[in-house]
Design a protein around this motif. Structure first.
Motif, mmCIF file in Angstrom:
data_model
loop_
_atom_site.group_PDB
_atom_site.id
_atom_site.type_symbol
_atom_site.label_atom_id
_atom_site.label_comp_id
_atom_site.label_asym_id
_atom_site.label_seq_id
_atom_site.Cartn_x
_atom_site.Cartn_y
_atom_site.Cartn_z
ATOM 1 N N GLY A 274 29.936 -7.269 -24.200
ATOM 2 C CA GLY A 274 31.140 -8.075 -24.087
ATOM 3 C C GLY A 274 31.870 -8.194 -25.413
ATOM 4 N N GLY A 275 32.959 -8.960 -25.417
ATOM 5 C CA GLY A 275 33.767 -9.086 -26.621
ATOM 6 C C GLY A 275 33.000 -9.669 -27.790
ATOM 7 N N VAL A 276 32.326 -10.806 -27.586
ATOM 8 C CA VAL A 276 31.568 -11.430 -28.662
ATOM 9 C C VAL A 276 30.311 -10.622 -28.974
ATOM 10 C CG1 VAL A 276 30.373 -13.515 -29.425
ATOM 11 C CG2 VAL A 276 32.451 -13.707 -28.055
ATOM 12 N N GLY A 277 29.645 -10.133 -27.936
ATOM 13 C CA GLY A 277 28.416 -9.380 -28.149
ATOM 14 C C GLY A 277 28.631 -8.102 -28.931
ATOM 15 N N SER A 278 29.648 -7.329 -28.567
ATOM 16 C CA SER A 278 29.916 -6.087 -29.289
ATOM 17 C C SER A 278 30.382 -6.372 -30.712
ATOM 18 C CB SER A 278 30.939 -5.239 -28.536
ATOM 19 O OG SER A 278 32.164 -5.933 -28.339
ATOM 20 N N ALA A 279 31.091 -7.489 -30.904
ATOM 21 C CA ALA A 279 31.462 -7.902 -32.258
ATOM 22 C C ALA A 279 30.225 -8.243 -33.065
ATOM 23 C CB ALA A 279 32.405 -9.105 -32.192
ATOM 24 N N ALA A 280 29.286 -8.962 -32.437
ATOM 25 C CA ALA A 280 28.056 -9.340 -33.139
ATOM 26 C C ALA A 280 27.251 -8.113 -33.554
ATOM 27 C CB ALA A 280 27.218 -10.258 -32.259
ATOM 28 N N VAL A 281 27.243 -7.066 -32.720
ATOM 29 C CA VAL A 281 26.537 -5.838 -33.088
ATOM 30 C C VAL A 281 27.125 -5.265 -34.373
ATOM 31 C CG1 VAL A 281 26.084 -3.444 -32.405
ATOM 32 C CG2 VAL A 281 25.812 -5.293 -30.730
ATOM 33 N N GLN A 282 28.448 -5.144 -34.423
ATOM 34 C CA GLN A 282 29.089 -4.588 -35.616
ATOM 35 C C GLN A 282 28.874 -5.469 -36.841
ATOM 36 O OE1 GLN A 282 32.894 -2.483 -35.530
ATOM 37 N NE2 GLN A 282 33.182 -3.318 -33.474
ATOM 38 N N LEU A 283 29.027 -6.762 -36.679
ATOM 39 C CA LEU A 283 28.922 -7.676 -37.811
ATOM 40 C C LEU A 283 27.493 -7.772 -38.327
ATOM 41 C CD1 LEU A 283 31.339 -10.381 -36.408
ATOM 42 C CD2 LEU A 283 31.726 -9.042 -38.473
ATOM 43 N N ALA A 284 26.529 -7.713 -37.403
ATOM 44 C CA ALA A 284 25.130 -7.709 -37.827
ATOM 45 C C ALA A 284 24.784 -6.417 -38.560
ATOM 46 C CB ALA A 284 24.213 -7.903 -36.624
ATOM 47 N N LYS A 285 25.340 -5.306 -38.105
ATOM 48 C CA LYS A 285 25.123 -4.027 -38.786
ATOM 49 C C LYS A 285 25.713 -4.080 -40.194
ATOM 50 C CE LYS A 285 23.409 -0.946 -37.424
ATOM 51 N NZ LYS A 285 22.032 -0.410 -37.593
ATOM 52 N N ALA A 286 26.883 -4.720 -40.335
ATOM 53 C CA ALA A 286 27.498 -4.847 -41.654
ATOM 54 C C ALA A 286 26.640 -5.667 -42.603
ATOM 55 C CB ALA A 286 28.884 -5.478 -41.528
ATOM 56 N N ARG A 287 25.787 -6.537 -42.055
ATOM 57 C CA ARG A 287 24.871 -7.330 -42.873
ATOM 58 C C ARG A 287 23.572 -6.596 -43.180
ATOM 59 N NH1 ARG A 287 25.232 -13.483 -42.191
ATOM 60 N NH2 ARG A 287 27.409 -13.854 -41.609
ATOM 61 N N GLY A 288 23.385 -5.416 -42.597
ATOM 62 C CA GLY A 288 22.167 -4.656 -42.843
ATOM 63 C C GLY A 288 20.996 -5.075 -41.993
ATOM 64 N N ALA A 289 21.264 -5.690 -40.824
ATOM 65 C CA ALA A 289 20.202 -6.134 -39.939
ATOM 66 C C ALA A 289 19.770 -5.025 -38.983
ATOM 67 C CB ALA A 289 20.663 -7.354 -39.147
ATOM 68 N N ARG A 290 18.598 -5.195 -38.406
ATOM 69 C CA ARG A 290 18.093 -4.328 -37.337
ATOM 70 C C ARG A 290 18.475 -4.991 -36.019
ATOM 71 N NH1 ARG A 290 12.988 -4.296 -34.628
ATOM 72 N NH2 ARG A 290 12.397 -2.227 -33.824
ATOM 73 N N ILE A 291 19.122 -4.244 -35.134
ATOM 74 C CA ILE A 291 19.767 -4.842 -33.971
ATOM 75 C C ILE A 291 19.092 -4.422 -32.671
ATOM 76 C CG2 ILE A 291 21.930 -5.003 -32.680
ATOM 77 C CD1 ILE A 291 23.289 -4.301 -35.437
ATOM 78 N N VAL A 292 18.748 -5.422 -31.874
ATOM 79 C CA VAL A 292 18.274 -5.219 -30.503
ATOM 80 C C VAL A 292 19.380 -5.727 -29.588
ATOM 81 C CG1 VAL A 292 16.510 -5.762 -28.789
ATOM 82 C CG2 VAL A 292 15.879 -5.563 -31.220
ATOM 83 N N ALA A 293 19.985 -4.840 -28.829
ATOM 84 C CA ALA A 293 21.111 -5.194 -27.964
ATOM 85 C C ALA A 293 20.665 -5.201 -26.509
ATOM 86 C CB ALA A 293 22.257 -4.203 -28.153
ATOM 87 N N VAL A 294 21.013 -6.263 -25.793
ATOM 88 C CA VAL A 294 20.678 -6.381 -24.377
ATOM 89 C C VAL A 294 21.938 -6.128 -23.570
ATOM 90 C CG1 VAL A 294 19.728 -7.864 -22.575
ATOM 91 C CG2 VAL A 294 18.904 -8.072 -24.941
ATOM 92 N N THR A 295 21.874 -5.166 -22.647
ATOM 93 C CA THR A 295 23.040 -4.800 -21.858
ATOM 94 C C THR A 295 22.580 -4.087 -20.596
ATOM 95 O OG1 THR A 295 25.220 -3.750 -21.973
ATOM 96 C CG2 THR A 295 23.386 -2.552 -22.965
ATOM 97 N N SER A 296 23.533 -3.648 -19.785
ATOM 98 C CA SER A 296 23.195 -2.833 -18.609
ATOM 99 C C SER A 296 22.959 -1.394 -19.044
ATOM 100 C CB SER A 296 24.326 -2.897 -17.578
ATOM 101 O OG SER A 296 25.521 -2.391 -18.136
ATOM 102 N N ALA A 297 22.217 -0.656 -18.236
ATOM 103 C CA ALA A 297 21.862 0.725 -18.587
ATOM 104 C C ALA A 297 23.104 1.583 -18.777
ATOM 105 C CB ALA A 297 20.957 1.316 -17.505
ATOM 106 N N SER A 298 24.154 1.333 -18.013
ATOM 107 C CA SER A 298 25.356 2.165 -18.084
ATOM 108 C C SER A 298 26.101 2.018 -19.408
ATOM 109 C CB SER A 298 26.305 1.817 -16.931
ATOM 110 O OG SER A 298 26.762 0.475 -17.047
#
Length: 359
Positions: free
Chosen positions: A187-211
């Motif tokens: 979603g909008g906030v979730g996909s933003a959080a992925v990018q922003l967490a990556k910019a912080r150098g974090a390891r990211i586990v994303a929960v979403t649908s398979a598609s």
């Protein structure tokens, strides 16, 4: 249409899309002292628009008496729209005339509005009028100049979702090298959080649908978990430092099981259901810290502007609709068959409906 009128969409009450009415006789706002008048170019579509329209924020079964963000009733008609990209066309007393002509993004969380400091903060499109019209007046402190080659439509995808995500990461103090689990990651906030967490150098586990798994990997997710798989099967216990939760719902308690002792949980959404089951023993025996995230921390929006201007994060526009087609845009939003944001063009020449690949 006279010079003191504007076109836009008015919310006339709580309910379905029929409560959104296109009008060409809305009063054009006049900037007060300390305010700027913005000609809105584009405005994003968010969960909060729909939640506010249907009265979801009410704890009294959609009772209109507490249906605003602050727990107060809304005043109708209300111009919604919490995401604004536009250009300053006039200023009130006390604001430098040099600001006229600036392209701006508007901070959605307002500590100053309509000439007064606000505590609790107000929010665009809820306690005061927002961006679903040709013009909007806001306190100058909340209109941030943006210097970017991105289009107005692309920039309108940032303010609400990305500042919400950055606020959640700031509250939880996510650090380089830590592991963060993000629910509702497409979603909008979730996909933003992925990018922003990556910019912080974090390891990211994303929960979403398979598609949508590959789109999240492309954004920087290290691990993608199918939302239909129980957390206990997909992840080891005590393996996550921070949870960024936008879902809630019946599987909520399992999020605490994967958090490490002294882990941090931040929440700013409940699309899966607002009522959850909490075992207090898990909370206190693991020394967990919980953060509810609505009002932005100081500096969050300024940091977001810097990240946009540097190119460290990118817009994710799934589709664009003309403002007049807001009902179709919100229907597409509700389908959730996309990654990123849906944006409404307001006063740009990009008003035709287009796929994001064309923007």
């Amino acid at each position: 249409m006279t010079g003191d009128m504007m076109r836009g969409v008015a919310l006339i009450g709580h309910g379905g899309p029929e409560c959104l009415v296109w009008r060409e006789d809305l009063p054009r706002p006049i900037p007060m002292a300390g305010e700027v008048l913005i000609r809105v170019a584009a405005a994003g579509v968010n969960n909060t628009d729909i939640n506010t329209r249907v009265g979801w924020y009410s704890k009294g079964d959609n009772d209109a008496d507490d249906a605003g963000w602050t727990g107060a009733p809304l005043r109708f008609p209300r111009i919604q729209g919490i995401d604004i990209c536009g250009h300053v066309v006039a200023v009130g007393d006390g604001v430098a005339p040099a600001r006229i002509g600036e392209r701006v993004l508007v901070e959605p969380c307002l500590t100053e509005a309509r000439g007064q400091m606000r505590d609790p903060a107000w929010f665009l499109g809820s306690e005061c009028d927002g961006g679903f019209a040709e013009y909007c007046a806001v306190a100058a402190r909340h209109a941030y100049r943006i210097d970017s080659p991105l289009s107005d439509i692309a920039l309108a995808s940032f303010p609400c979702s990305y500042s919400t995500a950055e606020n959640m990461l700031t509250r939880a103090d996510l650090r380089k090298g830590e592991t963060v689990l993000i629910t509702g990651a497409s979603g909008g906030v979730g996909s933003a959080a992925v990018q922003l967490a990556k910019a912080r150098g974090a390891r990211i586990v994303a929960v979403t649908s398979a598609s949508k798994a590959q789109s999240l990997r492309d954004l920087g997710a290290d691990i993608v978990v199918d939302r239909s798989v129980p957390y206990a099967e997909a992840l080891a216990a005590n393996s996550v430092d921070v949870v960024v939760d936008l879902v809630g719902g019946p599987n909520w308690s399992a999020l605490l099981d994967v958090l490490r002792p002294k882990g941090r949980y931040s929440v700013s959404g409940a699309v899966g259901g607002p009522i959850v089951l909490l075992d207090l023993r898990t909370l206190y025996l693991k020394d967990l810290r919980f953060y509810g995230c609505t009002v932005l921390e100081p500096g969050v929006f300024a940091n977001l502007i810097a990240l946009i201007e540097s190119g460290a994060i990118k817009p994710l526009v799934a589709a664009c609709f003309p403002l007049r087609d807001i009902a179709a845009a919100q229907a597409a939003f509700a389908d959730k068959a996309y990654t990123g944001k849906i944006v409404l063009s307001v006063s740009t020449d990009q008003g035709d409906q287009r796929d994001a690949r064309e923007l």
